[in-house]
Design an enzyme around this catalytic site. Structure first.
Site: not given
Ligand code: AMP
Length: 113
Positions: A30, A86, A92-94, A99, A101
């Site tokens: 991450d 998430n 908090g899913q962004s 995926h 974690h």
């Molecule tokens: P979520 O918020 O559960 O959707 O998790 C998305 C995760 O992706 C977050 O922890 C971010 O830090 C991670 N993330 C976003 N862009 C990248 C990237 N280019 N390389 C590695 N991790 C990333």
């Protein structure tokens, strides 16, 4: 999907620190780690998230978790680690590509925030 960040990472279009790869899954560090080990395990298949997964995705969702367990074993963090999905913006899913974690290497509080 061309506009999906994690599909582009799986395709090698965006550089990451790759941790693991097999036929169905891909794992990488991450970029904003929340623990000494913070690895993301993603299916190579584009699945938006857990609530969008269907019965045909059962194996791949399980394989992502088993990959996380294998990484945790290799890193010697089996005393305690957490696998987290998430699900939805409210949690908090962004990134809308499923995926897992993998978080470990420090004490983890319960319940999570
Ligand atoms: P979520 O918020 O559960 O959707 O998790 C998305 C995760 O992706 C977050 O922890 C971010 O830090 C991670 N993330 C976003 N862009 C990248 C990237 N280019 N390389 C590695 N991790 C990333």
């Amino acid at each position: 999907m061309n506009d999906c960040l994690f599909c582009r990472i799986v395709a090698g279009e965006i550089p990451v620190k790759k941790v693991y790869e097999d036929e169905h899954t891909f794992a990488f560090e991450d970029v904003n780690p929340q623990a000494p080990t913070h690895v993301l395990v993603v299916p190579k298949k584009h699945i938006i998230g857990l609530k969008e997964a269907s019965a045909e995705d059962a194996d791949i969702v399980g394989l992502c978790h088993l990959a996380a367990a294998q990484i945790a074993r290799q890193r010697g963090i089996e005393n305690g680690y957490r696998t987290v999905l998430n699900v939805g913006p409210g949690a908090g899913q962004s990134v809308f590509h499923l995926h897992v974690h993998l978080l470990g290497g420090r004490d983890l509080k319960w319940p999570p925030g």
